[in-house]
Write a protein that holds these residues in place. Structure first.
Motif, PDB file in Angstrom:
ATOM      1  N   UNK A 174      -5.954   7.866  10.656  1.00 55.27           N
ATOM      2  CA  UNK A 174      -6.676   7.204   9.571  1.00 55.27           C
ATOM      3  C   UNK A 174      -6.150   7.598   8.197  1.00 55.27           C
ATOM      4  N   UNK A 175      -5.441   8.708   8.118  1.00 59.54           N
ATOM      5  CA  UNK A 175      -4.971   9.197   6.824  1.00 59.54           C
ATOM      6  C   UNK A 175      -3.516   8.828   6.529  1.00 59.54           C
ATOM      7  N   UNK A 176      -2.901   8.002   7.361  1.00 61.40           N
ATOM      8  CA  UNK A 176      -1.490   7.672   7.167  1.00 61.40           C
ATOM      9  C   UNK A 176      -1.219   7.065   5.794  1.00 61.40           C
ATOM     10  N   UNK A 177      -2.045   6.153   5.325  1.00 61.85           N
ATOM     11  CA  UNK A 177      -1.834   5.526   4.006  1.00 61.85           C
ATOM     12  C   UNK A 177      -1.880   6.582   2.907  1.00 61.85           C
ATOM     13  N   UNK A 178      -2.843   7.476   3.004  1.00 63.40           N
ATOM     14  CA  UNK A 178      -2.963   8.552   2.013  1.00 63.40           C
ATOM     15  C   UNK A 178      -1.735   9.462   2.057  1.00 63.40           C
TER      16      UNK A 178
ATOM     17  N   UNK B  13       1.346  -2.248  10.942  1.00 65.34           N
ATOM     18  CA  UNK B  13       1.875  -3.270  10.040  1.00 65.34           C
ATOM     19  C   UNK B  13       1.093  -3.343   8.734  1.00 65.34           C
ATOM     20  N   UNK B  14      -0.180  -2.996   8.769  1.00 61.79           N
ATOM     21  CA  UNK B  14      -0.994  -3.024   7.549  1.00 61.79           C
ATOM     22  C   UNK B  14      -0.493  -2.033   6.496  1.00 61.79           C
ATOM     23  N   UNK B  15       0.334  -1.064   6.909  1.00 65.63           N
ATOM     24  CA  UNK B  15       0.851  -0.075   5.968  1.00 65.63           C
ATOM     25  C   UNK B  15       2.097  -0.567   5.227  1.00 65.63           C
TER      26      UNK B  15
END
Length: 57
Positions: free
Chosen positions: A2-6, A27-29
């Motif tokens: 869950x923290x990949x974007x951060x 893909x959302x990243x």
């Protein structure tokens, strides 16, 4: 997970590389960096590769 974007943002990463068994799940990243899925290589452990890299730093 869950923290990949951060994590991507905090490290200013340009590319996120994942095994193709995760195809499409990140893909959302793409709004943060390029997402690449590579084919898995039998008998190769990502964890082991990371440990080897850490030892050489």
């Amino acid at each position: 997970m869950d923290l990949k974007a951060e994590y991507i943002s905090s490290k200013n990463a340009d590319v996120l590389v994942m095994g193709d068994d995760w195809q499409g799940r990140f893909d959302h990243l793409n709004e943060y960096c390029k997402v690449v899925y590579l084919p898995r290589t039998p008998s190769i452990s990502t964890t082991e590769v990371i440990e080897i890299i850490k030892e050489t730093m």
